[in-house]
Design a protein around this motif. Structure first.
Motif, PDB file in Angstrom:
ATOM      1  N   ILE A 166      61.729  36.161  28.047  1.00 43.07           N
ATOM      2  CA  ILE A 166      62.266  36.097  26.644  1.00 43.07           C
ATOM      3  C   ILE A 166      62.374  34.563  26.176  1.00 43.07           C
ATOM      4  O   ILE A 166      62.360  34.476  24.941  1.00 43.07           O
TER       5      ILE A 166
ATOM      6  N   ARG B 226      68.390  37.704  24.165  1.00 43.38           N
ATOM      7  CA  ARG B 226      68.318  36.550  24.920  1.00 43.38           C
ATOM      8  C   ARG B 226      69.986  36.307  24.963  1.00 43.38           C
ATOM      9  O   ARG B 226      70.486  35.719  26.159  1.00 43.38           O
TER      10      ARG B 226
ATOM     11  N   PRO C  60      54.923  36.746  16.437  1.00 42.75           N
ATOM     12  CA  PRO C  60      56.295  37.613  16.023  1.00 42.75           C
ATOM     13  C   PRO C  60      56.579  37.578  14.865  1.00 42.75           C
ATOM     14  O   PRO C  60      56.494  36.601  13.947  1.00 42.75           O
TER      15      PRO C  60
ATOM     16  N   ARG D 243      59.071  33.602  25.011  1.00 46.35           N
ATOM     17  CA  ARG D 243      58.872  34.406  23.653  1.00 46.35           C
ATOM     18  C   ARG D 243      59.743  33.611  22.778  1.00 46.35           C
ATOM     19  O   ARG D 243      59.210  33.303  21.597  1.00 46.35           O
ATOM     20  N   CYS D 244      60.732  32.877  22.996  1.00 49.58           N
ATOM     21  CA  CYS D 244      61.701  32.051  21.992  1.00 49.58           C
ATOM     22  C   CYS D 244      60.745  31.174  21.658  1.00 49.58           C
ATOM     23  O   CYS D 244      60.922  30.602  20.373  1.00 49.58           O
TER      24      CYS D 244
ATOM     25  N   THR E 186      64.911  39.319  19.130  1.00 46.02           N
ATOM     26  CA  THR E 186      64.574  38.502  20.467  1.00 46.02           C
ATOM     27  C   THR E 186      65.755  37.569  20.881  1.00 46.02           C
ATOM     28  O   THR E 186      66.531  37.489  22.111  1.00 46.02           O
TER      29      THR E 186
ATOM     30  N   ILE F  34      60.940  44.776  20.670  1.00 51.35           N
ATOM     31  CA  ILE F  34      61.383  44.279  21.782  1.00 51.35           C
ATOM     32  C   ILE F  34      62.515  44.825  22.781  1.00 51.35           C
ATOM     33  O   ILE F  34      62.543  45.342  23.945  1.00 51.35           O
TER      34      ILE F  34
ATOM     35  N   GLU G  90      61.438  40.652  14.395  1.00 53.04           N
ATOM     36  CA  GLU G  90      61.473  40.694  16.149  1.00 53.04           C
ATOM     37  C   GLU G  90      61.932  39.116  16.465  1.00 53.04           C
ATOM     38  O   GLU G  90      62.693  39.144  17.659  1.00 53.04           O
TER      39      GLU G  90
END
Lengths: 248, 248
Positions: free
Chosen positions: A156, A88, A76, A159-160, A84, B148, A80
């Motif tokens: 998410i 979230r 990422p 993704r974090c 994100t 995103i 981004e």
DNA sequence: CATGCTCAAACTGCATGCAATCGGAATGCC
DNA sequence: GGCATTCCGATTGCATGCAGTTTGAGCATG
């Protein structure tokens, strides 16, 4: 009539699960190549299946798929990452708003047990702490019993993890066990506004701990570093690198 | 060096796009069967590709994949529908918060042009109005240039189309062109709070127009109707039907 | 007529095979 | 030596084939 428990969990799903876990535990770092052959062989499946799994993971944003190129674990960008975390925050505020004052004793107990596990992992490797912290948030989401919320928060959150792997330096995240405890207390007491605020600030704190330096791309990929300079003529005062327009 | 414009847009992606569009225009109604063979043949591709496309669409929540069963266009439950709109509200508030006062004249013009197109489609079939209205929201999301946000808003907007197809009766949605105009005005003026409120109420209105009757599953599937009664012993006062735990 | 059983067609799950494309090292040229 | 070229292995894109599962139509039975 008993629906044959765990009938047959789909080989591709198994690969997905394994890769997901490997990614969030940083066994697979951002940028790592994921050739279909290798995956298939490793999991005793054919390329077709590995390919399918990679497709799913790509849909979740955990891997990047470039045509005719080896798939890689997603990396990422900093922008981004910020976006994100913003998303979230809103999603998880929704979660705790729905949950405040609605949890029974058993659920509260499960949450407390999980945080105890996090506490116990304080000494261990960072990656385990991060995984447990992430699972706490997913556990919360699951208690809403809303499939969509569960799906989005899970996605998410994973993704974090990836973002943490990309940007935060080794020992920056001390995982805020106490913040999780405070969340549980507020949830139990049913203080909606308080728990939403707690969640907001908790995630903001996590993001801040992770995303300290806007221009610190961990020196991993030269292309990332050069991206801001690649623009023909950066008219605007080099604020943010102007992300790609669309994903798929 | 010129990166060979539109090199080769991936057959699976084409099928995805086509199906997505067919679904949101209600050419494919919820519950419609999607056999791999048929899709492959129709698009001049093999089952492998059709399968891959279905996998992607399933990840987006537009189709349901059951093991060893023909894939079908997803049929969201009423509770899922409510949750989906809740999430959508937060996401789109995020969009307009980011956009308020940031759009240049060209972007504002593009938005206005799109709404004009919506206006022009007032007389036409409902499905076109719905598609245009959806595309307006996606257009907004794209202006954030946040991959995103774009992905999530697009996905959830498509799902909302599906929800409209499932629950709203034929002519309930008169598409609120004026509400879109108000949004643009507030965005242009940069009134952040106002535009966030407008978006919130706009989506609430859409949801209310669509989700009027909690217990009106369009008589399509007996299983849906019976779902709440299928529980072994509904201890809790039959509040909500207790949705399935996880999706994949 | 309603209900249960059987079996073939339909369909999916997965592996394998072949052609196209990419990446990089060896090669040739200046 | 620096730089473009060629070519081969690695890898993906896609189709096809086979085995296992589900569907549901037809038949038998009460």
């Amino acid at each position: 009539m008993a629906p044959t428990r765990t009938s047959k969990p789909d080989k591709a799903a198994i690969i997905c699960q394994a890769l997901r876990r490997a990614i969030i535990e940083q066994a697979l770092k951002p940028g790592t190549k994921l050739p279909e052959d290798a995956l298939g062989e490793r999991f005793g499946a054919s390329r077709t299946i590995a390919r399918h799994a990679l497709g799913q993971l790509a849909a979740e944003g955990l891997v990047e798929l470039r045509r005719n190129r080896i798939a890689v674990v997603a990396t990422p960008s900093w922008q981004e990452a910020r976006d994100t975390f913003d998303i979230r925050m809103e999603l998880e505020r929704l979660v705790v708003r729905q949950l405040a004052g609605q949890l029974d004793a058993g659920q509260i107990a499960r949450l407390r047990a999980h945080v105890d596990a996090e506490e116990g992992a304080r000494g261990g490797p960072d990656t385990v702490s991060i995984r447990l912290a992430t699972e706490f948030h997913i556990l919360l989401a699951e208690m809403t019993e809303s499939p969509i919320l569960i799906r989005y928060v899970s996605e998410i959150s994973y993704r974090c993890c990836l973002i943490l792997a990309t940007f935060s330096r080794p020992h920056s995240s001390d995982c805020a066990v106490s913040e999780h405890r405070a969340l549980i207390d507020a949830l139990e007491a049913g203080r909606v506004d308080e728990v939403m605020n707690l969640m907001h600030h908790h995630l903001e704190a996590v993001a801040d701990r992770a995303l300290v330096a806007p221009a610190k791309p961990r020196g991993r990929d030269i292309m990332d570093i050069l991206a801001p300079y690649a623009e023909p003529a950066p008219v605007a005062p080099a604020g943010q690198p102007r992300v790609r327009a669309i994903m798929r």
